[in-house]
Scaffold this active site. Structure first.
Site, PDB file in Angstrom:
ATOM      1  N   LEU A 174     -22.465  31.691 -10.721  1.00 28.29           N
ATOM      2  CA  LEU A 174     -21.951  30.970  -9.545  1.00 28.29           C
ATOM      3  C   LEU A 174     -20.432  31.110  -9.427  1.00 28.29           C
ATOM      4  O   LEU A 174     -19.708  31.007 -10.410  1.00 28.29           O
ATOM      5  CB  LEU A 174     -22.299  29.481  -9.698  1.00 28.29           C
ATOM      6  CG  LEU A 174     -21.725  28.548  -8.630  1.00 28.29           C
ATOM      7  CD1 LEU A 174     -22.498  28.655  -7.323  1.00 28.29           C
ATOM      8  CD2 LEU A 174     -21.717  27.095  -9.105  1.00 28.29           C
ATOM      9  N   ASP A 211     -16.637  13.871   0.657  1.00 25.83           N
ATOM     10  CA  ASP A 211     -15.999  12.731   1.340  1.00 25.83           C
ATOM     11  C   ASP A 211     -16.685  11.408   0.986  1.00 25.83           C
ATOM     12  O   ASP A 211     -17.860  11.376   0.630  1.00 25.83           O
ATOM     13  CB  ASP A 211     -16.047  12.969   2.853  1.00 25.83           C
ATOM     14  CG  ASP A 211     -15.108  12.042   3.592  1.00 25.83           C
ATOM     15  OD1 ASP A 211     -14.110  11.587   3.007  1.00 25.83           O
ATOM     16  OD2 ASP A 211     -15.381  11.758   4.775  1.00 25.83           O
ATOM     17  N   ARG A 250      -9.636   2.511  -4.456  1.00 20.22           N
ATOM     18  CA  ARG A 250     -10.097   3.820  -3.997  1.00 20.22           C
ATOM     19  C   ARG A 250     -10.104   4.862  -5.120  1.00 20.22           C
ATOM     20  O   ARG A 250     -10.972   5.725  -5.185  1.00 20.22           O
ATOM     21  CB  ARG A 250      -9.193   4.329  -2.852  1.00 20.22           C
ATOM     22  CG  ARG A 250      -9.232   3.500  -1.592  1.00 20.22           C
ATOM     23  CD  ARG A 250      -8.217   4.023  -0.574  1.00 20.22           C
ATOM     24  NE  ARG A 250      -8.379   5.459  -0.371  1.00 20.22           N
ATOM     25  CZ  ARG A 250      -9.287   6.009   0.441  1.00 20.22           C
ATOM     26  NH1 ARG A 250     -10.081   5.241   1.140  1.00 20.22           N
ATOM     27  NH2 ARG A 250      -9.362   7.303   0.560  1.00 20.22           N
ATOM     28  N   ARG A 257      -1.509  10.476   2.712  1.00 18.47           N
ATOM     29  CA  ARG A 257      -1.980   9.268   2.017  1.00 18.47           C
ATOM     30  C   ARG A 257      -0.868   8.671   1.142  1.00 18.47           C
ATOM     31  O   ARG A 257       0.106   9.351   0.843  1.00 18.47           O
ATOM     32  CB  ARG A 257      -3.198   9.636   1.155  1.00 18.47           C
ATOM     33  CG  ARG A 257      -4.333  10.084   2.029  1.00 18.47           C
ATOM     34  CD  ARG A 257      -5.577  10.273   1.239  1.00 18.47           C
ATOM     35  NE  ARG A 257      -6.661  10.660   2.124  1.00 18.47           N
ATOM     36  CZ  ARG A 257      -7.929  10.585   1.818  1.00 18.47           C
ATOM     37  NH1 ARG A 257      -8.291  10.140   0.632  1.00 18.47           N
ATOM     38  NH2 ARG A 257      -8.845  10.955   2.685  1.00 18.47           N
ATOM     39  N   HIS A 291     -12.503   8.190  -6.636  1.00 20.51           N
ATOM     40  CA  HIS A 291     -12.150   9.592  -6.895  1.00 20.51           C
ATOM     41  C   HIS A 291     -12.624  10.023  -8.292  1.00 20.51           C
ATOM     42  O   HIS A 291     -13.093  11.138  -8.475  1.00 20.51           O
ATOM     43  CB  HIS A 291     -10.638   9.806  -6.753  1.00 20.51           C
ATOM     44  CG  HIS A 291     -10.137   9.585  -5.355  1.00 20.51           C
ATOM     45  ND1 HIS A 291     -10.785  10.081  -4.248  1.00 20.51           N
ATOM     46  CD2 HIS A 291      -9.058   8.902  -4.876  1.00 20.51           C
ATOM     47  CE1 HIS A 291     -10.132   9.720  -3.155  1.00 20.51           C
ATOM     48  NE2 HIS A 291      -9.078   8.999  -3.498  1.00 20.51           N
TER      49      HIS A 291
HETATM   50  C1  IPE Z   1     -11.787  15.682   4.309  1.00 20.19           C
HETATM   51  O1  IPE Z   1     -11.905  14.318   4.210  1.00 20.19           O
HETATM   52  C2  IPE Z   1     -11.008  16.221   3.149  1.00 20.19           C
HETATM   53  C3  IPE Z   1     -11.652  16.149   1.863  1.00 20.19           C
HETATM   54  C4  IPE Z   1     -12.810  15.621   1.594  1.00 20.19           C
HETATM   55  C5  IPE Z   1     -10.914  16.740   0.790  1.00 20.19           C
HETATM   56  P1  IPE Z   1     -10.867  13.320   4.872  1.00 20.19           P
HETATM   57  O2  IPE Z   1     -11.251  11.958   4.426  1.00 20.19           O
HETATM   58  O3  IPE Z   1      -9.478  13.739   4.600  1.00 20.19           O
HETATM   59  O4  IPE Z   1     -11.139  13.527   6.431  1.00 20.19           O
HETATM   60  P2  IPE Z   1     -10.911  12.575   7.668  1.00 20.19           P
HETATM   61  O5  IPE Z   1      -9.492  12.089   7.596  1.00 20.19           O
HETATM   62  O6  IPE Z   1     -11.873  11.434   7.544  1.00 20.19           O
HETATM   63  O7  IPE Z   1     -11.208  13.422   8.851  1.00 20.19           O
HETATM   64  C1  IPE Z   2     -12.731  12.212  -0.275  1.00 19.81           C
HETATM   65  O1  IPE Z   2     -12.884  10.843  -0.225  1.00 19.81           O
HETATM   66  C2  IPE Z   2     -11.680  12.678  -1.244  1.00 19.81           C
HETATM   67  C3  IPE Z   2     -10.454  13.192  -0.618  1.00 19.81           C
HETATM   68  C4  IPE Z   2     -10.241  13.291   0.666  1.00 19.81           C
HETATM   69  C5  IPE Z   2      -9.421  13.644  -1.495  1.00 19.81           C
HETATM   70  P1  IPE Z   2     -11.939   9.942   0.640  1.00 19.81           P
HETATM   71  O2  IPE Z   2     -10.763   9.564  -0.175  1.00 19.81           O
HETATM   72  O3  IPE Z   2     -11.610  10.576   1.941  1.00 19.81           O
HETATM   73  O4  IPE Z   2     -12.848   8.670   0.872  1.00 19.81           O
HETATM   74  P2  IPE Z   2     -13.057   7.898   2.230  1.00 19.81           P
HETATM   75  O5  IPE Z   2     -13.469   8.906   3.241  1.00 19.81           O
HETATM   76  O6  IPE Z   2     -11.760   7.244   2.564  1.00 19.81           O
HETATM   77  O7  IPE Z   2     -14.130   6.912   1.921  1.00 19.81           O
HETATM   78 MG    MG Z   3     -12.477  10.610   3.747  1.00 23.57          MG
END
Ligand code: IPE
Ligand code: IPE
Ligand code: MG
Length: 259
Positions: free
Chosen positions: A147, A36, A49, A87, A53
Site C-alpha cells: 500500500l 474530519d 478538541r 485555527r 485529534h
Molecule cells: C478538512 O476538514 C481538512 C481535514 C480534515 C484535514 P476541515 O474541518 O478543515 O473542513 P471545513 O472547514 O469543515 O470545510
Molecule cells: C479533522 O477534524 C482534523 C483536522 C482538520 C486537522 P476537525 O478538527 O476538523 O474536527 P471538526 O470537524 O471540527 O469536528
Molecule cells: Mg472539520
C-alpha cells in the site's frame, strides 16, 4: 494479557472473513479520506478538541492496516489543509506534534506491513521537525511495494493547481514547452499526485457535505461516500461498507450505461 491477545486474534480473523466478502475484482485502487470530525467527537464527550485529534490518529492506524489487508493500492488521507492554519495556535501546534509523533511511531509498523509513505502538500512550509520526519518516513519506506499511504499535510487542491501552473509557465518561458502541449496528462504530471491513479472512492465522515479543497482536480469522476460518523469512530467495518457501496455503483465517466 492472553485474553487481550486472544480477542485481538479473533477480531482479526473476523475482519479477514469480512474482507473476503468483497468483490476482489473491484477493489478500489485509490481511496481518499477526509479525516474530519475529531473536534466534534471530543466535544460530544466533554473533552477538548485535541483529545479528538489523538483519537483520530489511532483510527488512522487501524484504517491503514485495513486498507493494506484489503488490497487497496493507494490510500490518501487529508490530515491538515492549507486553510487549517486559521485555527488557534495551540491546536495547530498540537496537530503538528501529533503528525510528527505519528510518523515517528509508525515507521516500524509501516515497514512490517510493506507500506510505502508519500506526502502531498506545501511541505516546505511545515515546521522543520515535521519536514525531517517526512523525509525520514519517505526514505525508510521507499523500498516497500505494498500500500502507498499518501498523507496530505498542508495540502490544498487550489494550491496544488497553482503550483503546477507555475512550473508549467516556467517551462514555457524557458522554451521547454509550447502552450499547445499543455493537456490533462501534462497537468497530471505536474501535480503532487503525479504517477498515482485518480481516487476511485472518496470518503468523508462527520456529516459535512463538501470537499474542503481536497483533490479538486483528481476527484473529477471519484465516487463519494459520506457518513455522519465522526472520524475517531470510523472502523474497518465502515471501510468495507463504503467499498461494498462503491462496488454496486456504475461509473460512466460521461458515457452511457453498459448494455
Ligand atoms: C478538512 O476538514 C481538512 C481535514 C480534515 C484535514 P476541515 O474541518 O478543515 O473542513 P471545513 O472547514 O469543515 O470545510
Ligand atoms: C479533522 O477534524 C482534523 C483536522 C482538520 C486537522 P476537525 O478538527 O476538523 O474536527 P471538526 O470537524 O471540527 O469536528
Ligand atoms: Mg472539520
Amino acid at each position: 494479557m492472553w485474553k487481550k491477545w486472544f480477542s485481538k486474534k479473533v477480531n482479526d480473523e473476523n475482519l479477514e472473513n469480512l474482507y473476503n466478502t468483497l468483490d476482489q475484482d473491484r477493489i478500489p485502487k485509490h481511496i481518499a479520506i477526509i479525516m474530519d470530525g475529531n473536534g466534534r467527537w471530543a466535544q460530544k464527550r466533554g473533552m477538548p478538541r485535541t483529545f479528538g485529534h489523538h483519537a483520530g490518529a489511532e483510527t488512522l492506524r487501524n484504517i491503514v492496516r485495513a486498507a493494506s489487508d484489503i488490497g487497496v493500492q493507494v490510500l490518501t488521507t487529508y490530515a491538515f489543509s492549507t486553510e487549517n492554519w486559521k485555527r488557534p495556535r495551540d491546536e495547530v501546534n498540537l496537530l503538528m506534534k501529533l503528525i510528527s509523533d505519528y510518523l515517528d511511531s509508525e515507521i516500524e509498523e509501516m515497514n512490517q506491513n510493506n507500506v510505502r509513505m508519500r506526502f502531498i502538500g506545501k511541505l516546505a512550509e511545515l515546521p522543520q521537525g515535521v519536514q525531517d520526519k517526512i523525509v525520514e518516513s519517505q526514505q525508510r519506506t521507499a523500498g516497500n511495494t505494498g500500500l502507498i499511504l499518501n498523507l496530505a499535510i498542508n495540502y490544498g487542491g487550489r494550491a496544488e493547481v497553482v503550483h503546477a501552473v507555475q512550473i508549467i509557465a516556467q517551462k514555457v518561458l524557458q522554451g521547454e514547452l509550447t502552450p499547445d502541449q499543455i493537456d490533462v496528462d501534462l497537468i497530471n504530471r505536474h501535480l503532487y499526485t503525479a504517477g498515482l491513479p485518480d481516487p476511485d472512492l472518496l470518503i468523508r465522515p462527520s456529516g459535512d457535505l463538501r470537499l474542503s479543497n481536497f483533490l479538486l482536480w483528481q476527484s473529477a469522476y471519484t465516487e463519494l461516500w459520506l457518513t455522519d460518523i465522526n472520524w475517531p469512530d470510523f472502523t474497518p467495518e465502515l471501510l468495507v461498507e463504503a467499498i461494498k457501496d462503491f462496488q454496486k455503483r456504475e461509473r460512466r465517466f460521461g458515457g452511457l450505461k453498459k448494455k
